[in-house]
Motif scaffolding. Structure first.
Motif, PDB file in Angstrom:
ATOM      1  N   TYR A  51       0.837  -1.189   0.000  1.00 25.58           N
ATOM      2  CA  TYR A  51       0.000   0.000   0.000  1.00 25.58           C
ATOM      3  C   TYR A  51       0.876   1.244   0.000  1.00 25.58           C
ATOM      4  CZ  TYR A  51       0.947  -0.488   5.016  1.00 25.58           C
ATOM      5  OH  TYR A  51       1.555  -0.644   6.223  1.00 25.58           O
ATOM      6  N   ASP A  79     -10.322   0.355   2.220  1.00 24.98           N
ATOM      7  CA  ASP A  79     -10.535  -0.603   1.136  1.00 24.98           C
ATOM      8  C   ASP A  79     -10.630   0.096  -0.220  1.00 24.98           C
ATOM      9  OD1 ASP A  79     -13.132   0.403   0.902  1.00 24.98           O
ATOM     10  OD2 ASP A  79     -14.082  -1.339   1.814  1.00 24.98           O
ATOM     11  N   GLN A  80     -10.875  -0.702  -1.260  1.00 22.70           N
ATOM     12  CA  GLN A  80     -10.917  -0.180  -2.620  1.00 22.70           C
ATOM     13  C   GLN A  80     -12.055   0.812  -2.840  1.00 22.70           C
ATOM     14  OE1 GLN A  80     -11.146  -3.809  -4.846  1.00 22.70           O
ATOM     15  NE2 GLN A  80      -8.930  -3.992  -5.006  1.00 22.70           N
ATOM     16  N   LEU A 113      -7.668  -6.504   4.491  1.00 17.01           N
ATOM     17  CA  LEU A 113      -7.550  -6.012   3.118  1.00 17.01           C
ATOM     18  C   LEU A 113      -7.258  -7.076   2.078  1.00 17.01           C
ATOM     19  CD1 LEU A 113      -5.528  -2.712   3.628  1.00 17.01           C
ATOM     20  CD2 LEU A 113      -7.985  -2.977   3.268  1.00 17.01           C
ATOM     21  N   PHE A 139      -6.841   0.998   7.715  1.00 14.60           N
ATOM     22  CA  PHE A 139      -6.897   0.227   6.479  1.00 14.60           C
ATOM     23  C   PHE A 139      -8.121   0.723   5.724  1.00 14.60           C
ATOM     24  CE2 PHE A 139      -4.823  -3.415   8.957  1.00 14.60           C
ATOM     25  CZ  PHE A 139      -3.555  -2.991   8.621  1.00 14.60           C
TER      26      PHE A 139
END
Length: 107
Positions: A23, A50-51, A77, A48
């Protein structure tokens, strides 16, 4: 995404070389980016995202080990990724580091 607000820029850029991850990392000198994430002012804090751009996990405090960080990456993830793809991402980051390239941008 990794956001460094505490270190100087050189130390911030050194972290992903020491702890490769799949990332991007950014340097947020004035903590403006983390303030927009409902930051509890604990440093470090790990988010974290996400998309879809949604926060799926927030962890205040440091990770005690790389194994703990990697376990959370897989859990929150990378559940759809294979371990092989995770390793390829780590190797790609190492290659970029060797070329003097990285994901750092000022916010």
């Amino acid at each position: 995404m990794g956001v460094d607000i505490q270190d100087d820029r050189d130390a911030a850029e050194g972290f992903p070389r020491e702890f490769p991850s799949p990332y991007p990392h950014i340097y947020d000198r004035d903590a403006e980016a983390v303030a927009s994430l409902d930051w509890s002012q604990v440093s470090p804090t790990t988010w974290f995202i996400d998309q879809r751009g949604e926060i799926v996990h927030q962890r205040p405090g440091a990770y005690a080990s790389r194994d703990q960080l990697e376990a959370d990456l897989r859990r929150f993830l990378l559940s759809g990724y294979t371990n092989e793809l995770f390793q390829l991402n780590i190797e790609a980051q190492k290659l970029l580091d060797g070329l003097g390239l990285n994901f750092f941008d000022d916010v």
